[in-house]
Structures are given as structure tokens and as C-alpha cells.
Design an enzyme around this catalytic site. Structure first.
Site, PDB file in Angstrom:
ATOM      1  N   ARG A 169       0.655  -1.258  -0.165  1.00  0.00           N
ATOM      2  CA  ARG A 169      -0.011  -0.007   0.023  1.00  0.00           C
ATOM      3  C   ARG A 169       0.950   1.279   0.367  1.00  0.00           C
ATOM      4  NH1 ARG A 169      -2.493   0.791   6.110  1.00  0.00           N
ATOM      5  NH2 ARG A 169      -0.755   0.711   7.213  1.00  0.00           N
ATOM      6  N   GLU A 199      -8.812   3.652  15.369  1.00  0.00           N
ATOM      7  CA  GLU A 199      -8.021   2.285  15.477  1.00  0.00           C
ATOM      8  C   GLU A 199      -7.670   2.252  17.091  1.00  0.00           C
ATOM      9  OE1 GLU A 199      -5.118   1.284  12.466  1.00  0.00           O
ATOM     10  OE2 GLU A 199      -6.416   1.998  10.687  1.00  0.00           O
ATOM     11  N   CYS A 209       8.119  14.598  -7.944  1.00  0.00           N
ATOM     12  CA  CYS A 209       8.848  15.142  -6.752  1.00  0.00           C
ATOM     13  C   CYS A 209       9.628  16.268  -6.737  1.00  0.00           C
ATOM     14  CB  CYS A 209       9.193  14.273  -5.544  1.00  0.00           C
ATOM     15  SG  CYS A 209       7.601  13.454  -4.617  1.00  0.00           S
ATOM     16  N   GLU A 240      -3.716   6.604   7.187  1.00  0.00           N
ATOM     17  CA  GLU A 240      -2.254   6.802   7.957  1.00  0.00           C
ATOM     18  C   GLU A 240      -1.306   7.337   6.804  1.00  0.00           C
ATOM     19  OE1 GLU A 240      -2.756   3.448  11.206  1.00  0.00           O
ATOM     20  OE2 GLU A 240      -1.743   2.867   9.221  1.00  0.00           O
TER      21      GLU A 240
END
Length: 676
Positions: free
Chosen positions: A118, A313, A170, A157
């Protein structure tokens, strides 16, 4: 621009949300059908869904399929359970990265990341931002009027596993950020001190992202701007999503979860949200005796960013990946950890996760239910907690956590500046946790507060070695001390300017007048066991570690401690001056455990600090949440043994309904909440 967030701010919820992250895409039809009634029986009124389901929501580019989640939301809604949906951009589908590998992030070695985990896509990729906007817009418009969809979590997150990216996207975005920040390349050269090592740039297009040790040490000013750029980029990426969600349904509550590094949670990132979310996993601390204090620090740090928060969470079982696997929570610990989160500022809470997954990278991130789907003691514990929150949760909304002592926290630029040029010293966050932990163990009402935030009612405020220090913070700190507060400033504070270059004047720079001192000599203690340095405070000697400074006090500044060792003998080490009704102390040493233990009684004596509820036994923490007309006293037993509290406050114990005011017995991991 809205005012800076305050640690006192309640979350904007109209009810206490309690539940779990839920992944219906992982389960068969029979399990999905059985889940809602089992949840409802445990007091669940909300779930979080879809943060990793982009491949299901958009199986091929441009074809959106929402039927599966329509059914799941309706099924839950029939049992009184609302849904927080998530923007699914933390886990892009394979068709996207296969077709557009230019969206992938790139590490410092120039290697692109790949599909199969991820967070592999770059937030600075204009193409990925466009795909993000498309899926968010499609989801928002589809669920816009759904009565059971009450809000959203952005992504998942941000910058959790890693933060840096050096891809072509970037490089271009970094230059855009630098043009916005510095305006001209001449100003950039001055801000970065580019006369050193022939680093002068003639144009912004020549600037590259810094890569440590390629070939050697980076420019600390450039590197800090790079970390600021990471925050800027994530904030821009999130803003794309928030803007769409707000436009489609302004009533939705929007939050993010996590609180990881290189993001300014006091700035535009948090201002875009209704409330911050903090993912709370206390069992990452392997020491069961330390866990209550480390959990308390994490929660207070979360609250220090922008006030009360949601826990999207909360640990409900052991967690494990790769080479680690947490302890199994013993009976009572899941409930006790949840109530600890609530005591210290959580205004809603979801337990991760509903059921333990049987496949994928999180097979051993255990949830409320085990792999076999049999409700056991963790479920029964959650069911008890859910029943209690039905009675008590709503009453706690609108309250703020009472703080009498605080450590400076919650400034990502300060932390990043230290990490770039740390000299082998513990970071300001690590040192803050030491001080916070000592105050926690002493029973003080301790918290974490930014220097620019509201310090009213705080008796003692400690700034632990903030080398990067903004001049705008000086006058609020002066006003705090003048009103009667005790301000403590640690060594090395205010030695760098806001570009992360060293100041030209004597330390502590912009704080020199307020502290009434100048640093004459400083040095690193690399082997304190070989060359021990001690200072004498209140007739007792204490060894120091990490860093020393000799001080030159100004007129009117008193010496509280002197060095007693080696060439430092007799020179001032700790000084104090009066500022209005208060005091300002400067400590010319690093805050190690031994020194903190000696200093804490001094700070308490000077400030009038007392334990929040004197006389509680060891291992019992006391927290108070306040609102006009009511106080809520939390007594939390963080030990494996029974504890007796002599004479709790007179009032009603909310979990049992019993009258309180006499002695109270707390079994292991038990909680009492007394309303006065």
C-alpha cells in the site's frame, strides 16, 4: 485563516461514536449477514469502511460499482449502525499503476516502489491526484444523500511506513514549493547558506530533493525545507479530497487517522478537517508496566495538536507483522485501554478491527473476533464497554482535559530540524516523553501543549531542547510567566533560526533576555561513564548525560545549581529569574532520567503543583475532564493487582451508578468515573 487549534477544543460530535473498522469485502455472505446484529448487541453504533477497496469500487478505469457497499451500509443501518466511509487512495488498484507507472513513488536509491502493498503512489503526481479526485467525487456523489453515511476518513495513515519520495513528480513539485516559499532563488541561497560547499543555485530548476549520504551529509536548511515540502504535498493531496466532500455534503464529518511524521498537524492539514484521528496501539510498548504511561503520552500528544480527537483504530487484540507479535491483552486490558483513551481526550472510538483477517499482510492483526469468528472474552469485554458508552459517552462530549503541568510538543518542524542534525542526542519528542512519564508517575495532571497554544491554568511548562525556535513564541511565553507560571527551558533551545541554521548571537538566542542567561560553553557528553559530569542542586549531586552548558547569568538572575566536576567545577548550570508573578528557569544540561527526578520536586515547589488527587496508590492514574457545571474524575488501575483508593471525590460513579465519596476498590485494569 482560522485560529490555531487549541488543546482544549472538544470534538464536534453530536453523539459518541463507538464501533470498529469493518471490511465486508473480506467476508462471505453468511458472515456479512450475521455481523450487524452481533455488532448491535455489543453497543456498536458506527463502523469505518472502504479505505482499501478502490479495486472493488472501480474495477476498471471509469466503471464505478457501489452496489456491494450500498448493501453493506443498508444492512448495518437496519441495526442502527452508521458508516464512516474512507477515500480509498492509500491502496490504488493495479490497473492504475500498470497503465501509469509514472505515478509510483521512488526511494532515495532511485528505485520505484511497486504494487503489492500500500501507499505506493506519489502524492505529488498530478495524474495520481486526478485519479484521486475522480474516485472521491464518484463516491461522494453516489453516497451524498445516504442517511446512514455520516462522515469520511481521508486516505489511511498518511506517511505511515515511509515518507520520502524522489521521483520526477517530486522534483518538479519541490521546486514549486520552493518558489512559493522563497520567491527568488537569491533568497533561497541566503536561507540555505549555499555559500557552503559551493551549493549556490542560479535557478530553481537546478534544485534536487536531498538524499542523505549520496554522497555525504545534506544541507540541514535544505533538508528541513524538504520535510516541509512533504507536509505541503500531503496537505494539498488531502485538500483535493476534502474540497470535493465538503462541496457535495457540508454536513459530513471529516477526519484523518494516524499522526505520523513529517506532517504539520497544527497547520492547514488539520484546519481542513473537523477533527484529527489518532490510531492507538499501546502494545507497541513491550513492557506491560510502562504501557500506561506511554499510552498516556501518545494520547496527550494527539490532543496537543488540535484538541479532543477520534480514535479510528484502538487496539482490541495482539497485533503482528513480519518479525513481531504483540502480547495478548489480558482480561480487562482492552476495556481499560479504551477508557484511558477517552479519559485523555477521545470523543469517539473504533476498535481495530471487527474480525481478524485470514489473508493478506495483516493476518495477525487481531480484532474483536478471532479468525474462527467465535465471540470470546474480547468480544464480551467490548460488549461491556459498549453498554457503558451508551450510558456515559454522550455526557462526556463538550468536555476538555484538565492540565496543570505540560511539556512542549506538537511542532513537526522542530522535530524534523532535530532529526536532520541530531548530534546523536535524543529528540525533543523522546525527552518530552521522559518528562511527561515522570510527571505521570507522580500523579500530576500532565499534558502536551504547543508554545503558541493556550497555557492558562498550567502551573509549570517545560520546553525540552527545541533547537529550532520561532521568535513569535517568545511574547506568549513571557506573558505566561508574568501571569504566575513557571517556565522551564532546556539546553540547546533556540540555537537555530527558522531555516535550521545556527544563530550568530549567544544562546539561547531569542530567549536570552527572558531566561536571563547566556551560554558560555557547550559540549557533547559522549562517554559520561568515562568523563562524568555532575551538578549540585539543593545540596545533592546528580550526574548528567548527553549535553552540558556553562552559563553566564544576567543581573537579577539567580544560580540554582553549579557544576562540580572537572573543568566545569563552580560554574553555573541551572539559573532562575523572576518574570512578573512567575519564574523562568534555564537548565544547561540534557534532561536525562536522573536529572528529571531531581528537578521535578523543584518545579513542583516553585509552581505549587500537587498531584491531581493526592494519595492514590502506585499504578492508578487520575485524569479529569471538565465542562461548565461538571467534572468527571477518571481513576484507572493500570496494574495486574487490586488497588484501594482512600476517599474518592464525592459524587456519582457513572459506570455503576453508585454514590462515591468513601474508599473505592479497583480490581486489576478496572476503571471508575466519578461525576462531581
Amino acid at each position: 485563516m482560522p485560529a490555531l487549534p487549541s488543546h482544549r477544543r472538544p470534538a464536534p460530535f453530536d453523539r459518541f461514536w463507538f464501533g470498529a473498522p469493518y471490511y465486508p469485502e473480506h467476508w462471505n455472505a453468511a458472515e456479512r449477514e450475521a455481523d450487524p446484529p452481533l455488532m448491535a448487541a455489543a453497543g456498536v453504533n458506527a463502523v469505518r469502511m472502504a479505505e482499501f477497496a478502490w479495486d472493488l469500487l472501480e474495477p476498471v478505469e471509469g466503471r464505478y460499482e457501489f452496489g456491494f457497499f450500498d448493501e453493506a451500509i443498508e444492512r448495518l443501518g437496519r441495526h442502527g449502525i452508521s458508516t464512516f466511509l474512507c477515500t480509498p487512495t492509500a491502496a490504488p488498484p493495479r490497473w492504475l499503476t500498470a497503465e501509469h507507472p509514472e505515478t509510483l513513488r521512488m526511494n532515495a536509491d532511485g528505485v520505484p516502489l511497486q504494487h503489492g502493498s500500500r501507499q505506493q503512489c506519489c502524492h505529488q503526481s498530478e495524474l495520481f491526484r486526478e485519479y484521486s479526485r475522480r474516485i472521491v467525487r464518484a463516491m461522494a456523489e453516489h453516497f451524498a444523500g445516504h442517511p446512514h453515511v455520516v462522515g469520511w476518513q481521508t486516505d489511511n495513515e498518511f506517511l505511515c511506513h515511509f515518507a520520502e519520495c524522489h521521483c520526477p513528480n517530486c522534483q518538479q513539485a519541490f521546486r514549486e514549493f520552493l518558489r512559493e516559499r522563497h520567491r527568488t532563488v537569491e533568497r533561497l541561497n541566503r536561507a540555505w547558506g549555499n555559500a557552503f560547499w559551493a551549493q549556490t543555485y542560479r535557478r530553481f530548476d537546478d534544485v534536487l530533493t536531498p538524499r542523505p549520504h549520496k554522497p555525504t551529509w545534506t544541507n540541514p536548511a535544505q533538508h528541513l525545507d524538504y520535510f516541509r515540502f512533504l507536509s505541503w504535498g500531503v496537505t494539498r493531496f488531502q485538500h483535493d479530497q476534502v474540497e470535493i466532500l465538503r462541496r457535495v455534503n457540508p454536513k459530513w464529518t471529516i477526519f484523518h487517522n494516524g499522526l505520523f511524521g513529517h506532517i504539520d498537524y497544527r497547520g492547514a492539514f488539520a484546519r481542513d478537517l473537523d477533527v484529527l484521528g489518532y490510531d492507538n496501539y499501546p502494545f507497541f510498548d513491550p513492557d506491560p508496566e510502562r504501557r500506561p504511561r506511554s499510552q498516556a503520552f501518545g494520547l496527550d500528544r494527539a490532543r496537543g495538536w488540535s484538541g479532543n480527537f477520534i480514535v479510528p483504530e484502538q487496539q482490541s487484540g495482539p497485533g503482528g507483522q513480519g518479525s513481531y507479535f504483540h502480547d495478548q491483552p489480558e482480561p480487562g486490558e482492552v476495556r481499560r485501554m479504551a477508557w484511558t483513551s477517552i479519559a485523555r481526550g477521545a470523543d469517539s472510538l473504533l476498535l481495530f478491527r471487527w474480525r481478524t483477517c485470514r489473508f493478506g499482510a495483516e493476518i495477525y492483526w487481531c480484532g474483536i473476533l478471532d479468525h474462527d469468528n467465535v465471540p470470546r472474552r474480547r468480544y464480551e469485554e467490548v460488549k461491556r464497554l459498549g453498554g457503558e458508552l451508551k450510558r456515559v459517552g454522550g455526557e462526556l462530549l463538550g468536555t476538555s482535559v484538565h492540565v496543570e503541568m505540560a511539556v512542549a510538543q506538537c511542532d513537526q518542524e522542530v522535530f524534523d530540524a532535530h532529526s536532520i542534525l541530531n548530534l546523536g542526542l535524543a529528540g525533543p519528542g523522546q525527552v518530552a516523553e521522559r518528562i511527561h512519564g515522570a510527571a505521570f508517575e507522580a500523579g500530576y495532571a500532565v499534558g502536551c501543549i504547543h508554545p503558541a497554544d493556550d497555557l492558562r491554568g498550567v502551573k509549570c511548562y517545560v520546553i525540552p531542547h527545541w533547537a529550532l525556535f520561532h521568535p513569535d513564541w517568545v511574547e506568549p511565553l513571557r506573558a505566561y510567566a508574568a501571569a504566575g507560571g513557571v517556565l522551564v527551558v532546556g539546553a540547546r533551545t533556540a540555537t537555530h533560526d527558522w531555516n535550521n541554521n545556527h544563530i550568530a548571537e549567544p544562546s539561547p538566542g531569542v530567549l536570552r533576555e527572558l531566561c536571563g542567561v547566556a551560554v558560555a560553553e557547550y559540549g557533547r557528553q559522549n562517554r559520561p561513564d568515562r568523563r562524568t559530569l555532575e551538578l549540585e542542586l539543593d545540596g545533592q549531586r546528580v550526574a548528567t548525560e548527553g549535553w552540558y552548558e556553562t552559563l553566564e547569568p544576567a543581573a537579577g538572575t539567580d544560580v540554582l545549581a553549579r557544576w562540580t566536576s572537572r573543568h566545569l567545577a563552580g560554574q553555573p548550570a541551572i539559573v532562575c529569574r523572576s518574570e512578573g508573578a512567575g519564574k523562568v528557569l534555564y537548565v544547561g544540561a540534557y534532561f536525562g532520567e536522573a536529572l528529571i527526578a531531581r528537578l521535578l520536586p523543584l518545579w513542583a515547589r516553585l509552581s505549587g503543583l500537587q498531584p491531581l488527587w493526592p494519595g492514590v496508590p502506585s499504578g492508578v492514574s487520575v485524569v479529569r475532564r471538565d465542562k461548565p457545571g461538571a467534572q468527571y474524575w477518571f481513576f484507572i488501575n493500570g496494574t495486574d493487582g487490586e488497588r484501594r483508593i482512600e476517599k474518592v471525590p464525592a459524587g456519582t460513579e457513572l459506570l455503576t451508578g453508585a454514590h462515591a465519596g468513601a474508599d473505592w476498590i479497583l480490581p486489576p485494569h478496572e476503571v471508575a468515573i466519578v461525576k462531581t
